[in-house]
Scaffold this motif. Structure first.
Motif, PDB file in Angstrom:
ATOM      1  N   ILE A   1       0.803  -0.981  -0.105  1.00  0.00           N
ATOM      2  CA  ILE A   1       0.112   0.106  -0.034  1.00  0.00           C
ATOM      3  C   ILE A   1       0.951   1.166   0.056  1.00  0.00           C
ATOM      4  O   ILE A   1       0.679   2.089  -0.785  1.00  0.00           O
ATOM      5  CB  ILE A   1      -1.153  -0.073   1.112  1.00  0.00           C
ATOM      6  N   ASN A   2       1.878   1.255   0.808  1.00  0.00           N
ATOM      7  CA  ASN A   2       2.712   2.292   0.763  1.00  0.00           C
ATOM      8  C   ASN A   2       3.551   2.572  -0.447  1.00  0.00           C
ATOM      9  O   ASN A   2       3.619   3.826  -0.697  1.00  0.00           O
ATOM     10  CB  ASN A   2       3.802   2.254   2.204  1.00  0.00           C
ATOM     11  N   SER A   3       3.726   1.553  -1.052  1.00  0.00           N
ATOM     12  CA  SER A   3       4.686   1.598  -2.495  1.00  0.00           C
ATOM     13  C   SER A   3       3.734   2.252  -3.401  1.00  0.00           C
ATOM     14  O   SER A   3       4.143   2.823  -4.395  1.00  0.00           O
ATOM     15  CB  SER A   3       4.893   0.355  -2.811  1.00  0.00           C
ATOM     16  N   VAL A   4       2.497   1.903  -3.267  1.00  0.00           N
ATOM     17  CA  VAL A   4       1.622   2.456  -4.413  1.00  0.00           C
ATOM     18  C   VAL A   4       0.920   3.829  -4.028  1.00  0.00           C
ATOM     19  O   VAL A   4       1.065   4.774  -5.001  1.00  0.00           O
ATOM     20  CB  VAL A   4       0.503   1.586  -4.536  1.00  0.00           C
ATOM     21  N   ASP A   5       0.640   4.216  -2.770  1.00  0.00           N
ATOM     22  CA  ASP A   5       0.071   5.329  -2.358  1.00  0.00           C
ATOM     23  C   ASP A   5       0.398   5.562  -0.833  1.00  0.00           C
ATOM     24  O   ASP A   5      -0.348   4.830  -0.063  1.00  0.00           O
ATOM     25  CB  ASP A   5      -1.325   5.360  -2.854  1.00  0.00           C
ATOM     26  N   ASP A   6       1.473   6.407  -0.499  1.00  0.00           N
ATOM     27  CA  ASP A   6       1.930   6.560   0.772  1.00  0.00           C
ATOM     28  C   ASP A   6       0.854   7.363   1.513  1.00  0.00           C
ATOM     29  O   ASP A   6       0.949   7.703   2.756  1.00  0.00           O
ATOM     30  CB  ASP A   6       3.296   6.960   0.879  1.00  0.00           C
ATOM     31  N   LYS A   7      -0.190   8.097   0.911  1.00  0.00           N
ATOM     32  CA  LYS A   7      -1.218   8.983   1.281  1.00  0.00           C
ATOM     33  C   LYS A   7      -2.477   8.019   1.734  1.00  0.00           C
ATOM     34  O   LYS A   7      -3.477   8.785   2.079  1.00  0.00           O
ATOM     35  CB  LYS A   7      -1.353   9.877   0.822  1.00  0.00           C
ATOM     36  N   ALA A   8      -2.547   6.966   1.486  1.00  0.00           N
ATOM     37  CA  ALA A   8      -3.792   6.070   1.594  1.00  0.00           C
ATOM     38  C   ALA A   8      -4.202   5.940   3.080  1.00  0.00           C
ATOM     39  O   ALA A   8      -3.233   5.982   3.767  1.00  0.00           O
ATOM     40  CB  ALA A   8      -3.558   4.599   0.881  1.00  0.00           C
ATOM     41  N   PHE A   9      -5.649   6.192   3.186  1.00  0.00           N
ATOM     42  CA  PHE A   9      -6.100   5.750   4.573  1.00  0.00           C
ATOM     43  C   PHE A   9      -6.567   4.452   4.637  1.00  0.00           C
ATOM     44  O   PHE A   9      -7.135   4.003   3.885  1.00  0.00           O
ATOM     45  CB  PHE A   9      -7.557   6.855   4.583  1.00  0.00           C
ATOM     46  N   VAL A  10      -5.803   3.852   5.587  1.00  0.00           N
ATOM     47  CA  VAL A  10      -6.152   2.133   6.177  1.00  0.00           C
ATOM     48  C   VAL A  10      -6.706   2.120   7.464  1.00  0.00           C
ATOM     49  O   VAL A  10      -6.326   2.614   8.396  1.00  0.00           O
ATOM     50  CB  VAL A  10      -4.438   1.687   5.950  1.00  0.00           C
ATOM     51  N   VAL A  11      -7.723   1.446   7.432  1.00  0.00           N
ATOM     52  CA  VAL A  11      -8.183   0.839   8.788  1.00  0.00           C
ATOM     53  C   VAL A  11      -8.352  -0.694   8.581  1.00  0.00           C
ATOM     54  O   VAL A  11      -8.765  -1.266   7.449  1.00  0.00           O
ATOM     55  CB  VAL A  11      -9.892   1.385   8.646  1.00  0.00           C
ATOM     56  N   ILE A  12      -7.895  -1.337   9.612  1.00  0.00           N
ATOM     57  CA  ILE A  12      -7.688  -2.854   9.841  1.00  0.00           C
ATOM     58  C   ILE A  12      -8.260  -3.395  10.830  1.00  0.00           C
ATOM     59  O   ILE A  12      -8.863  -2.625  12.069  1.00  0.00           O
ATOM     60  CB  ILE A  12      -6.236  -3.056  10.197  1.00  0.00           C
TER      61      ILE A  12
END
Length: 279
Positions: A251-262
């Protein structure tokens, strides 16, 4: 027929483990337990009554009350389980030498009784006591089976506070906690799942990379940001906990500004996730 034989095997092993934990670790060390078996043990301390016979009597009464509201298969399996537990308790309830360390006894009693309970619950059966009440609440109100059973068991244990004393009561609460965790492991497995929601303008690209590099599937949803008032895509991915670090890197390699919920996931079956696990 094969499923029924497997269920009977699980019930027999689970009943034996539970009964041995009670008669070899709980009773000799002046501990208690939850459920009707725990009530039977407390009555044994107070009046010298046979815990096997008392457990069978109480379980029969609860089953007569609960058979109308529980599924037929559950009742049939419980009719097998409750007498088995009572029988194994009865034939092994003769005096056993205490270990001398109630805390260690409580830890191992919780582990073995929890494994036994988990094997019984996996078949769809119950133990004929507070677990029947927990099953009724789970069936009618969708209450969590294990947590409801734990709460009812705790009430039984606290009722014996003045018989076994406060210290052994605290040991017994430790026993119940370990038993609950052991039951969860048997029912849900060690390989817990994670559900990951990724909100990103590049969500479709993230999904493609995940499918290529992690041999699992992902779903892309169309969304709308309430704060920025802009459309936003969301990827929804199910992975095992051991894959989480790799997914974060992707995810960080594609979009380091993505909002992630686990999220923790209790169970996953069917679909491409199950297929990818088998392949």
């Amino acid at each position: 027929m094969g499923k029924l034989l497997k269920d009977i095997t699980f019930i027999t092993i689970g009943s034996l483990l539970y009964a041995l934990a009670l008669t070899f670790l709980v009773i000799p060390n002046n501990l208690a337990d939850g459920g009707l078996a725990g009530a039977s043990v407390i009555l044994h301390y107070a009046f010298g009554w046979s815990p096997g016979i008392v457990n069978f009597t109480l379980a029969s009464i609860v089953l007569l009350i609960g058979y109308r509201v529980l599924p037929k298969r559950n009742i049939l399996l419980t009719v097998l389980t409750a007498p088995l537990i009572s029988f194994f308790i009865y034939i092994t309830e003769s005096s056993v030498e205490p270990l001398g360390d109630p805390l260690v006894s409580a830890i191992f009693a919780g582990f073995f009784s929890g494994v036994g309970t988990g094997l019984i619950f996996r078949t769809g059966s119950s133990m004929g006591g507070t677990s029947v009440i927990a099953r009724m609440l789970h069936h009618n109100l969708d209450w969590d089976l294990t947590r409801t059973n734990f709460t009812l068991d705790a009430c039984v244990v606290l009722s014996g506070l003045f018989i076994i004393g406060p210290l052994n009561t605290m040991y017994t609460i430790i026993l119940l906690f370990i038993g609950k965790k052991s039951t969860d492991v048997v029912m849900e497995g060690l390989d817990s799942r994670k559900a990951v929601s990724v909100i990103s303008a590049r969500a479709p690209e993230i999904t493609d990379v995940v499918m290529q590099q992690m041999n699992t599937s992902a779903t892309v949803f169309k969304g709308y940001g309430g704060y920025l008032k802009e459309e936003a895509d969301m990827s929804y991915i199910i992975i095992s906990k051991y894959q989480l670090l790799k997914l974060k890197r992707i995810i960080n390699s594609v979009d380091d500004k993505a909002f992630v919920v686990i999220h923790d996931v209790r169970d996953v079956f069917g679909g491409s996730f199950s297929w990818s696990k088998k392949s």
